[in-house]
Structures are given as structure tokens and as C-alpha cells.
Design a protein around this motif. Structure first.
Motif, short mmCIF file in Angstrom:
data_model
loop_
_atom_site.label_atom_id
_atom_site.label_comp_id
_atom_site.label_asym_id
_atom_site.label_seq_id
_atom_site.Cartn_x
_atom_site.Cartn_y
_atom_site.Cartn_z
N UNK A 31 2.16 4.68 4.66
CA UNK A 31 0.84 4.19 5.08
C UNK A 31 -0.18 4.16 3.96
N UNK A 32 -0.32 5.24 3.22
CA UNK A 32 -1.30 5.28 2.13
C UNK A 32 -1.02 4.22 1.07
N UNK A 33 0.25 3.97 0.81
CA UNK A 33 0.64 2.95 -0.17
C UNK A 33 0.26 1.55 0.34
N UNK A 34 0.53 1.31 1.63
CA UNK A 34 0.18 0.02 2.22
C UNK A 34 -1.32 -0.20 2.17
N UNK A 35 -2.08 0.83 2.41
CA UNK A 35 -3.54 0.72 2.35
C UNK A 35 -3.99 0.37 0.93
N UNK A 36 -3.35 0.97 -0.08
CA UNK A 36 -3.67 0.66 -1.48
C UNK A 36 -3.36 -0.79 -1.80
N UNK A 37 -2.19 -1.25 -1.38
CA UNK A 37 -1.77 -2.63 -1.67
C UNK A 37 -2.73 -3.62 -1.04
N UNK A 38 -3.07 -3.41 0.23
CA UNK A 38 -3.98 -4.33 0.92
C UNK A 38 -5.37 -4.29 0.28
#
Length: 128
Positions: A31-38
Motif C-alpha cells: 500500500x505505501x509503495x502504491x501511494x508513492x507511485x500514484x
């Protein structure tokens, strides 16, 4: 506007009105990685809508929470999305977007040329 940027998960490149996102090899996304990418993608786009070619060949794993985040918050400023991959993970990832009644067209491809042909009309529409 920048033409290229990257982080530990993916690279972002704007070419001929299409935003290319290429995930790095053997990436696991939570989740944290996806938030960074977006967040990085939205900053890179500077408020402009683009069609996106998303090469997910490098993804090894993506958590349920990350998939959910991409399917909701991750849809901002996109007018069409083409996934490029040949793995079972890509099929699952694509179905999540399609099943969530996306406000834009989404297709899965095994080669970039076909994906670019699909996205080309959307790039022209976004530039108007």
C-alpha cells in the motif's frame, strides 16, 4: 514539464502525449509503495490528463491493499490505460481495474506497439 523521472519502483516517461510507466524488475508493491507511485505520477503530470501505457512486466507481487488503491485513487488524471505484460499477475491486475467500472478505457496487451496504437487516439484527444 519534465520528460523523465523515476523512483525505486518505476520510471515515468512522457512521449508523444502518452505517459509510459515501466515497473522495475522484481518489484513487490504494498500500500505505501502504491501511494508513492500514484503521488509521484500525479506530480509528474502537473494536473494534465494523459493516456497511460503501464508496463507491469517487472512486477513480482502486489498486495490486495495496493491493488485497491490503484483501482480507486490511482485512476486520477487518466483518460485511457494500456497494461503491457504476459504474466498471470497482469491479468489479475487488469481485471481489478475493469471490474471497478473505470471511467476510462482499459485494455491488456502483450506488446507495446499494440498498446500504443490503442492509446494514440486518446493522446490526440488530451492534447486538444
Amino acid at each position: 514539464m519534465k520528460k523523465y523521472e523515476e523512483n525505486e519502483f518505476a520510471s515515468f516517461r512522457l512521449e508523444n502525449g502518452i505517459l509510459h510507466i515501466v515497473y522495475k524488475e522484481n518489484v513487490n508493491l504494498f500500500l505505501g509503495d502504491a501511494m508513492k507511485v500514484v503521488a509521484q505520477r500525479l506530480t509528474f503530470q502537473q494536473g494534465k490528463v494523459y493516456p497511460i501505457l503501464c508496463n507491469i512486466r517487472g512486477l513480482r507481487e502486489i498486495s490486495k491493499e495496493a491493488r485497491g488503491y490503484f483501482a480507486v485513487e490511482g485512476t486520477l488524471l487518466i483518460n485511457a490505460l494500456a497494461f503491457v505484460s504476459k504474466t498471470p499477475l497482469s491479468t489479475i491486475f487488469t481485471k481489478i481495474y475493469i471490474n471497478d467500472i473505470s471511467p476510462f478505457r482499459i485494455k491488456m496487451f502483450t506488446d507495446e506497439r499494440s498498446a500504443l496504437e490503442f492509446l494514440h487516439p486518446f493522446a490526440q484527444a488530451a492534447s486538444r
